[in-house]
Design a protein around this motif. Structure first.
Motif: not given
Length: 260
Positions: A181, A73, A138, A179, A140, A58
């Motif tokens: 991040i 990811t 993160r 997503t 989503t 990540f």
């Protein structure tokens, strides 16, 4: 019987392929080079993507010659080129700057009302609590809008990053699911990393995205983890040796370079 603690040596041994399977250290940040070096046009690194993935599944970064933006990811590295399109890349590519971790969320929060960039960051800050530690983030879900940028591949002699970002392509995506991040870095680490929030975005279909400059959320799931364990691998290259890593107005230069 209790499991024995996992040590750094266990993880390194597993990564080097000795056949011993060990659970990696969670929420430990591994970083190649520094943001100040990248700002001073140190665009060539020594770490391959395969080597980088030994330390995390990540994260984010860029590629040698500043060839686009990176997002990692679920252990997959993707490259956003100048047009904002995402593609998987071979593990032999190298990076001059990247940050990765094995992300294990410590807190989860369901967002059910619109959030601006400022209110979202405030929410993360409240969940993390300690402003002097790193955090992995993160989100989503659904976005009303996401503004991203990417950077062009550069040719030697490399221009300063502030010259590069003047010509950076930008992309605005509206009513999009995906997503976002990245990491929150403490203020005192400015120059080593990017103080504040450094986030990248990938659409749900995994086809578009980039470095996030602005956004507005609608709803989705927020996950955060606090990071207090940090390892930095500094380059041994001549380019890094000659870099000015403590220039005047460093914070302002990073703010401009990051699109803040």
């Amino acid at each position: 019987m209790k499991n024995s603690p996992v040590t750094d040596m266990d993880v390194r041994s597993s990564a080097l392929g000795n056949g011993v399977s060990k659970k990696p250290v969670a929420n430990r940040l591994y970083q190649t080079s520094t943001m100040a070096a990248l700002l001073d046009a140190v665009y060539d690194g020594e770490t391959t993507l395969d080597e980088l993935l030994q330390y995390g599944n990540f994260g984010l970064g860029t590629f040698n010659a500043l060839d686009g933006e990176m997002i990692v990811t679920e252990g997959v590295v993707r490259q956003f080129r100048a047009e904002g399109l995402a593609a998987e890349v071979p593990g032999s590519l190298k990076t001059p700057f990247a940050c990765v971790t094995y992300f294990e969320p410590e807190k989860t929060f369901n967002i059910d009302r619109p959030q601006t960039k400022e209110s979202f960051e405030g929410l993360v800050d409240s969940l993390v609590g300690n402003p002097n530690l790193f955090a992995a983030v993160r989100f989503t879900g659904e976005f009303e809008r996401v503004d991203t940028r990417t950077v062009f591949c550069q040719c030697k002699p490399y221009p300063h990053m502030l010259e590069v970002v003047k010509k950076q392509p930008t992309l605005t995506m509206e009513s999009v699911t995906g997503t976002m991040i990245g990491f929150r870095t403490p203020v005192y680490m400015q120059g080593v990393n990017v103080a504040g929030y450094h986030l990248h975005f990938l659409t749900e279909d995994q086809k578009r995205g980039g470095h996030v400059t602005e956004y507005r959320l609608v709803r989705g799931q927020l996950e955060v983890a606090t990071i207090s364990n940090l390892e930095i691998k500094l380059p041994r290259t001549e380019q890094f040796a000659q870099a000015n890593l403590n220039p005047e107005h460093l914070s302002e230069a990073i703010r401009i370079a990051e699109g803040g």
